[in-house]
Scaffold this motif. Structure first.
Motif, mmCIF file in Angstrom:
data_model
loop_
_atom_site.group_PDB
_atom_site.id
_atom_site.type_symbol
_atom_site.label_atom_id
_atom_site.label_comp_id
_atom_site.label_asym_id
_atom_site.label_seq_id
_atom_site.Cartn_x
_atom_site.Cartn_y
_atom_site.Cartn_z
ATOM 1 N N GLY A 195 0.990 -1.388 -0.885
ATOM 2 C CA GLY A 195 -0.141 -0.129 0.481
ATOM 3 C C GLY A 195 0.592 1.385 -0.183
ATOM 4 N N ASN A 196 0.295 2.208 -0.692
ATOM 5 C CA ASN A 196 0.956 3.626 -0.062
ATOM 6 C C ASN A 196 0.120 4.801 0.071
ATOM 7 N N GLU A 197 0.405 5.454 0.808
ATOM 8 C CA GLU A 197 -0.532 6.511 1.566
ATOM 9 C C GLU A 197 -2.251 5.829 1.946
ATOM 10 N N ILE A 367 13.797 9.480 -3.460
ATOM 11 C CA ILE A 367 13.591 10.746 -3.713
ATOM 12 C C ILE A 367 12.559 11.009 -4.566
ATOM 13 N N ALA A 368 11.362 11.773 -4.624
ATOM 14 C CA ALA A 368 10.277 12.789 -5.450
ATOM 15 C C ALA A 368 10.651 13.134 -6.893
ATOM 16 N N GLN A 369 11.024 13.345 -8.107
ATOM 17 C CA GLN A 369 11.286 11.266 -8.417
ATOM 18 C C GLN A 369 12.420 11.899 -9.575
ATOM 19 N N THR A 370 12.817 10.796 -10.608
ATOM 20 C CA THR A 370 13.535 10.301 -10.811
ATOM 21 C C THR A 370 13.709 11.428 -12.335
HETATM 22 O O1 AHR Z 1 5.245 11.887 -5.731
HETATM 23 C C1 AHR Z 1 3.711 12.568 -5.824
HETATM 24 C C2 AHR Z 1 2.807 11.506 -4.945
HETATM 25 O O2 AHR Z 1 2.584 12.401 -3.668
HETATM 26 C C3 AHR Z 1 2.554 10.560 -4.842
HETATM 27 O O3 AHR Z 1 2.035 9.569 -5.657
HETATM 28 C C4 AHR Z 1 1.883 9.918 -3.424
HETATM 29 O O4 AHR Z 1 2.091 8.959 -2.998
HETATM 30 C C5 AHR Z 1 2.270 11.332 -2.789
HETATM 31 O O5 AHR Z 1 1.112 11.665 -2.301
#
Ligand code: AHR
Length: 517
Positions: A195-197, A367-370
């Motif tokens: 799961g994510n968030e 890190i978000a994102q590549t």
């Molecule tokens: O990175 C962008 C978004 O930020 C992701 O999809 C989510 O997990 C977060 O809220």
């Protein structure tokens, strides 16, 4: 009474004048013979979601593209990412993960279904980048895959099937389907997010409900054929410590890590995050100050974790972090495309220093994102590509991958702005397996140089290995397709060493790396 007030004001005025004349001392005491924790290279992980131009165009263009490619991956991007020695990549989301059906992304590309990416711009997803394409990318980069599995809208059976498809070496319909799709040997999958968030886009669950679901879903995330999954539970963002407490209480013995997301927003609110270009000192200072909050959030979550896991077996996975600004004007809505400046390079170095310093608990981060999304390493424009200032920080910090974190005591001058202050310097010091000590240090001040001394204790090392310095003439300087090397590192050999003390001057808004042997 009035005379008393005037005298007090004069005294305050005199104090402020003298303190600004006497430069504050920046001093770092390094205990070079100590060091209990390894800085996991997995702290330097990346995150690539099906979002905007992150994967499509940014990484994957397909074999028939006019853009030079290797098996469908952009050759320029591949080469730049290989140089970063990326330890792991998280995929397919993010929010996208909890809507993703892995079966859409296997088999002949021309026969894959077209679906809608409802989170990110309502665009058509042609599923041409799926499981095989992602796992081949990790092989080309030498990175471990971090699969983020669907709990929000998927079933435990779908999750189990996906794991079997990827990792089972024996005879089964799913393993045979993988073979039919071109992959004989199973892949090794390590990191596996359940799961994510899940409190938000991943299902809007309560902590108790998710904790139960986590227990259930992880039961079916099986270890096939000697593969061992490292299970990561969905955590919260920022200071939502109660979620961490509940999930740890109910399921800490069934996980290897729980996640934390923290985005640095330079502007005053989530609705007004501030621009990624052309900002002034206020948004520079506020951005750096906001990034430092990560430290107290890690502390807060780690304290709750300590209650159920005092041995620190369960890691805190900071599997989404970075600067989130307003999108660049003219870019497509929902694509989260922003520029990347010298400020963002400093936000990266300060954040990495915080993550490194918490190596006792933080053993993976992403890190978000590549590419082309949020605080990206790389931006592309059709066939053109640039490395961002943040890319260079990740390159400079490679020296810390799997090195021993050396304990430091930092005394820093202040960088004051508009009645507030943050430390003017930040640092990480580590010792690698060959015994070389590496120092990375940042000067956050927008306009003043900083003199810094590092007092090395417990070592007779006396030789400096020159390194690299990243700085720019402006706090908001960026690389552009016309001027791709505007912010890029130069050689640094200005540090001196005498009687165990390293001395140097760091220019304003700069980051340095060098070695000691
Ligand atoms: O990175 C962008 C978004 O930020 C992701 O999809 C989510 O997990 C977060 O809220």
């Amino acid at each position: 009474m009035l005379a008393g007030k005037i005298i007090r004001s004069l005294l305050v005025f005199l104090f402020l004048c003298t303190s600004s004349l006497v430069a504050q001392q920046n001093r770092v005491i390094v205990n070079a013979d100590q060091g209990e924790y390894t800085i996991s290279r997995h702290i330097y992980g990346q995150f690539s979601e099906h979002l905007g131009r992150g994967i499509y165009e940014g990484i994957w263009v397909g074999e028939d593209s006019d853009i030079p490619n290797t098996e469908g991956y952009r050759t320029d991007v591949l080469k730049a990412l290989q140089e970063l020695e990326i330890p792991n990549i998280r995929w397919p989301g993010g929010c996208f993960a909890d809507e993703y059906d892995w079966r859409d992304g296997i088999g002949p590309r021309s026969e894959r279904p077209k679906t809608v990416n409802t989170h990110w711009g309502m665009v058509t997803e042609d599923n041409s980048f799926g499981t095989h394409e992602f796992l081949r990318l990790t092989e080309l980069l030498g990175a471990e895959p971090y699969i983020s599995a669907n709990v929000g809208s998927g079933t435990p059976a779908q999750m189990q099937d996906w794991v079997e498809y990827m990792t089972y070496a024996g005879e089964s319909d799913l393993a045979n389907l993988r073979r039919q799709n071109g992959r004989e040997e199973p892949w090794k999958i390590k990191f596996f997010g359940i799961g994510n968030e899940s409190w938000g886009c991943g299902g809007n669950m309560t902590a108790d409900y998710y904790a139960d679901l986590y227990r259930r879903y992880q039961t079916y995330a099986k270890d096939y054929s000697g593969n061992e999954l490292y299970k990561i539970a969905s955590g919260w963002s920022n200071a939502e410590y109660d979620w961490t407490e509940t999930v740890m209480r109910e399921a800490h013995d069934m996980m290897d890590a729980i996640s934390l997301h923290y985005y640095t927003v330079p502007g005053p609110s989530w609705e007004n995050k501030g621009p990624s270009t052309g900002f002034g000192e206020e948004l520079y200072f506020d951005g750096l100050k906001a990034s430092l909050e990560l430290d107290r959030y890690i502390e807060g979550h780690a304290t709750r974790m300590d209650k159920y896991d005092p041995e620190k077996r369960v890691a805190l996975a900071v599997d989404e972090w970075g600067v989130w600004t307003d999108p660049l004007p003219g870019s497509r809505s929902g694509f989260l495309y922003q520029q990347n400046s010298m400020r963002d390079a400093l936000i990266a170095s300060l954040s990495l220093d915080i993550l490194n310093a918490h190596s006792d608990r933080v053993r993976i981060a992403n890190i978000a994102q590549t590419v082309n999304v949020l605080q990206a390493m790389i931006l592309t424009d059709g066939p053109r590509m640039i490395k961002t200032p943040t890319y260079h920080v990740f390159h400079m910090y490679k020296v810390h991958h799997d090195a021993t974190l050396l304990p430091v005591k930092v005394t820093s001058a202040d960088y004051r702005y508009d009645g507030e202050s943050i430390p003017a310097i930040s640092t990480t010091v580590s010792r690698n397996k060959e015994g070389v000590i590496h120092i990375t240090a940042s000067n956050t001040h927008a306009s003043e140089s900083q003199e810094i001394t590092f007092d090395l204790r417990g070592t007779d090392i006396d030789r400096i290995i020159p390194g690299r310095l990243l700085t720019a003439d402006q706090i908001n300087a960026v690389n552009t397709f016309e001027d791709p090397d505007n912010v890029s590192p130069v050689m640094f050999d200005d540090a001196t060493i005498s009687n165990g003390t390293v001395s140097m001057t760091l220019p304003p808004r700069s980051i340095v790396v060098f070695g000691l042997q």
